[in-house]
Scaffold this active site. Structure first.
Site, PDB file in Angstrom:
ATOM      1  N   ASP A 488     -13.726   2.776  -3.613  1.00  0.00           N
ATOM      2  CA  ASP A 488     -13.588   1.855  -2.488  1.00  0.00           C
ATOM      3  C   ASP A 488     -14.581   2.182  -1.367  1.00  0.00           C
ATOM      4  OD1 ASP A 488     -12.679   0.135  -0.571  1.00  0.00           O
ATOM      5  OD2 ASP A 488     -10.680   1.007  -0.387  1.00  0.00           O
ATOM      6  N   ASP A 554      -8.838  -7.748   0.948  1.00  0.00           N
ATOM      7  CA  ASP A 554      -7.494  -7.489   0.398  1.00  0.00           C
ATOM      8  C   ASP A 554      -6.618  -8.737   0.371  1.00  0.00           C
ATOM      9  OD1 ASP A 554      -8.487  -4.985   0.519  1.00  0.00           O
ATOM     10  OD2 ASP A 554      -6.715  -4.098   1.463  1.00  0.00           O
TER      11      ASP A 554
HETATM   12  C1  GAL Z   1      -8.794  -1.091   0.875  1.00  0.00           C
HETATM   13  C2  GAL Z   1      -8.698  -1.683  -0.518  1.00  0.00           C
HETATM   14  C3  GAL Z   1      -7.244  -1.750  -0.894  1.00  0.00           C
HETATM   15  C4  GAL Z   1      -6.678  -0.344  -0.873  1.00  0.00           C
HETATM   16  C5  GAL Z   1      -6.906   0.309   0.484  1.00  0.00           C
HETATM   17  C6  GAL Z   1      -6.506   1.775   0.486  1.00  0.00           C
HETATM   18  O1  GAL Z   1     -10.136  -1.018   1.258  1.00  0.00           O
HETATM   19  O2  GAL Z   1      -9.315  -2.944  -0.544  1.00  0.00           O
HETATM   20  O3  GAL Z   1      -7.101  -2.357  -2.154  1.00  0.00           O
HETATM   21  O4  GAL Z   1      -7.251   0.397  -1.896  1.00  0.00           O
HETATM   22  O5  GAL Z   1      -8.254   0.227   0.871  1.00  0.00           O
HETATM   23  O6  GAL Z   1      -6.704   2.392   1.710  1.00  0.00           O
END
Ligand code: GAL
Length: 737
Positions: A488, A554
């Site tokens: 990520d 998200d």
């Molecule tokens: C976001 C991601 C989510 C989750 C989250 C965790 O950037 O898109 O799916 O993984 O971070 O902190």
């Protein structure tokens, strides 16, 4: 009335008056805190004027971690209560308060929302809460036809601060205004809907609650009840109404006040199960192939539904592989590339089934169909723990989801320790006693193990990322038995900000780096890019050997989010998906979600949930369940365990659906399938139900030899092709020409 306006003019307030309603937006204001400021006799003539509908910082007062007081002088005419439905209570509806408030009427506390710093339990913000403070007329606090002083003490923790949003309104509510209804749809065993009727005002309202259950397809009433009730403040009444979860039902609840005949009414669509129950005899529910790299461990659990115990055997099982007899887990290693075809048979007391299966061995042979499994984020978020992962994994097996191909158990953010080990390797926090033991436990059951990190210094949740430790982290993952990495971007934005050239290469670089180390590991690790679609990741994802890439930000469990991500932002991406490389519109939002340790039912309606799974399977998306599987109800199991629906997602041609038609609020998405058929989703994205003649809508349906309803698993007759598609609902067809 004239006097009231004169008073308003005198003290510079703006007041709107109607028979049972007085509204004020201006007040006198003083920063600081003094209990004497609640007193009606206080002379506040020197206080400044403020607008209660705008935060105080927008009006020149910066007060953080501090207090301010508002005072309003208001003449309340006794005429407002005469002729009203009821003469017992008057409600003071305050503006919202950043962050907490106490409200005094003529020196008496009449309401409080949130907790002030000195309060028991400590400070708690309640900035978005609506403040309705009822005052009993009998208590004599209100001074009729005379000056009343409303003093509001506000505490602000951090900007913005003070009262905001709506004016202060004093109202005489009607008899049913304090009533509200809340529905909980319990879809296990015998389905029932709990209807809760609450009264937030100290009024006794007597009336009748009528609950009707109607079949949405025929319009006929098929259940319900009627009851005389007197809902009282603080004592919600709960009624349980059973319904048939195989029918598509609407619950309508109406409360009618006996004295005035006034009503409140609410409609609630109930969960319904379209997926027919699986037969007791064995049935293979997965794609007929699986891919692995040479010399990587094979971990594949044959997804077969049917009564247990079941016995698995194989004909011509290639050398190097074993198949466990009791649970159908294929394991071993194959040294050379090639296609190995063999037949697997599952047998139980009720019958026998076989599948001709091909193990494809090759360097580019992983993720030949989209991954199916679970991820911790949409339910537990940072409160994930080893125990929760194991409980969901056990439920994946016990509730039969593993028999439909769900196998990845992926930990998202929140597993990392605050600091690395002295040798630079990544350490886990106290919620994960042993990653290796967890990996072994999952593999023994034929499940796979996924993890999360960031190419940056920190993850989105503020945990340690992999920057400068990519090689060490890939090695740790291998030692724990990791089969999936979600990588990520998040904290990498800081490193990226320092790049002089922010062209595509700067987006590719961190992902390429980790991929090299993943490929050095002696196991297959599904590589999932999460960078929200920046720099058109779908164009270069395959070149960093990514197996999937998130295409958007998200998702959350609202129609708006699902519509934007699923419909608006996936159109046109079909050419970029292929076996081994998938567009990822984010994880599923069905079941109990919550992004915290407090879980709740998905806020999507049942129709929206059918649309969600229909669209995601058409899109050849990663199918990662985002809820607590241990708490999964029959409805959600039905949504996720329809083998005909899932086999569209897992179709080995690997072509993603695209939007082929948009006619008003009706959208048609279609994808070609390996057997020459076409999967077609017909969606009503509008806010009204729509009558749709599916034949006239799309020529492939008119020409088709067979039209199969995938959710109901039955072929449709010509007469059944004209139907109503509910708002945000869909029909899912497979046509064969
Ligand atoms: C976001 C991601 C989510 C989750 C989250 C965790 O950037 O898109 O799916 O993984 O971070 O902190």
């Amino acid at each position: 009335m004239k006097k009231l306006f004169l008073l308003a003019l005198l003290i510079g307030l703006s007041i709107n008056v109607s028979a049972q309603n007085v509204s004020v937006s201006k007040a006198r204001f003083q920063r600081g805190d003094d209990p004497n400021w609640a007193k009606p006799e206080l002379n506040d003539a020197s206080w400044s004027e403020i607008d209660m509908t705008r935060n105080w910082d927008k009006q020149g007062y910066v007060i953080n971690q501090g207090y301010g007081w508002y005072r309003v002088h208001l003449k309340l005419s006794s005429s407002m209560i005469k002729g009203a439905d009821q003469q017992k209570i008057v409600v003071f509806n305050l503006p919202k308060a950043d962050d907490t408030d106490e409200c005094y009427l003529n020196g008496k506390l009449i309401g409080k929302t949130g907790r002030m710093p000195g309060d028991k339990g400590g400070y708690r913000s309640a900035w978005s809460t609506v403040r309705n403070y009822p005052v009993n007329v009998k208590d004599g606090i209100i001074r009729w036809d005379a000056d009343n002083v409303i003093a509001i003490r506000v505490y602000n923790a951090g900007e913005p601060g003070g009262l905001f949003d709506n004016p202060l309104t004093v109202r005489v509510p009607n008899a049913i205004e304090g009533l509200s209804m809340h529905f909980t749809d319990v879809n296990d065993g015998q389905a029932h809907c709990d209807v809760q009727l609450s009264n937030s005002y100290p009024l006794t309202t007597t009336g009748k609650l009528d609950i009707d259950i109607t079949d949405r397809e025929t319009g006929k009433k098929i259940g319900g009840l009627s009851k005389k009730l007197s809902p009282k403040q603080g004592k919600p009444i709960r009624l349980s109404v059973p319904y048939d979860k195989k029918k598509i039902c609407l619950l309508t609840a109406t409360f009618t006040d006996a004295k005035t005949g006034k009503k409140i009414s609410q409609k609630f669509p109930l969960k319904y199960i379209l997926t027919p129950p699986a037969p007791a005899a064995p049935r293979f529910n997965g794609a007929p192939l699986f891919g692995v790299r040479p010399n990587s461990p094979v971990i594949y659990r044959f997804p077969v539904s049917g009564e247990r115990p079941m016995k698995f055997t194989a004909d011509n099982l290639p050398e190097g592989l074993t198949l466990s007899e009791s649970d159908g887990v294929l394991s071993g290693k194959i040294r050379r590339p090639g296609n190995l075809t063999f037949t697997v048979t599952a047998e139980n007391a009720k019958g026998k089934a076989s599948q001709e299966f091909t193990l494809k061995v090759g360097d580019r042979m992983i993720a030949l169909t989209p991954p199916m499994g679970w991820n911790s984020w949409n339910c537990w978020a940072l409160s994930v723990s080893q125990e929760k992962v194991m409980s969901s994994a056990q439920a994946l097996i016990d509730k039969g989801l593993a028999d439909y191909g769900y196998c990845y158990m992926n930990i998202d953010d929140g597993w990392e320790a605050a600091e690395r080990n002295p040798d630079g390797t990544i350490a886990v926090n106290e919620k994960f006693p042993s990653m290796k033991a967890l990996g072994d436990w999952l593999h023994e059951r034929g499940l796979k193990f996924g993890i999360y990190s960031s190419p940056g210094d920190f993850t989105c949740g503020g945990y340690l990322g992999s920057i400068d430790h990519e090689k060490q982290d890939a090695e740790s993952y291998n030692s724990w038995g990791i089969d999936y990495l979600k990588y990520d971007w998040c904290g990498y934005s800081r490193a990226h900000a320092k790049e002089r050239d922010k062209g595509v290469a700067s987006y590719v670089r961190p992902y390429l780096l980790m991929q090299q180390f993943l490929r050095e590991q002696p196991r297959d690790i599904f590589y999932s890019l999460c960078q929200y679609g920046m720099a058109k990741v779908w164009e270069w994802g395959p070149f960093v050997d990514a197996n999937s890439w998130r295409t958007t930000g998200d998702i959350n469990d609202t129609w708006g989010s699902m519509y934007d991500i699923g419909f608006q932002r996936q159109a046109g991406l079909a050419p970029y998906a292929a076996p081994g490389h998938w567009n990822d519109p984010d994880m599923l939002i069905v079941g109990k979600v919550g992004w915290s340790s407090n879980l709740r039912d998905s806020r999507l309606t049942p129709d929206e949930q059918y649309t969600h799974i229909t669209l995601w399977t058409l899109l050849a998306s990663n199918m990662l369940i985002g809820c607590d599987i241990a708490q999964m109800d029959d409805f959600t199991v039905g949504l996720l365990c329809n083998h005909e629906v899932n086999l569209i997602n897992q179709d080995i041609l690997g072509k993603q659906a695209d939007r082929v038609l948009k006619q008003g609020d009706i959208e048609v998405w279609a994808r070609p399938l390996a057997d020459g058929g076409t999967a077609i989703g017909i969606f009503n994205v509008g806010d009204e139900d729509q009558q749709v003649d599916m034949k006239a809508l799309y020529s492939d349906i008119a020409k088709a030899k067979t039209v199969r309803d995938l959710w109901r698993q039955k072929n449709l007759s010509a007469g059944e092709l004209n139907c109503t598609i509910p708002t945000h609902g869909c029909r899912y067809l497979k046509v064969t020409l």
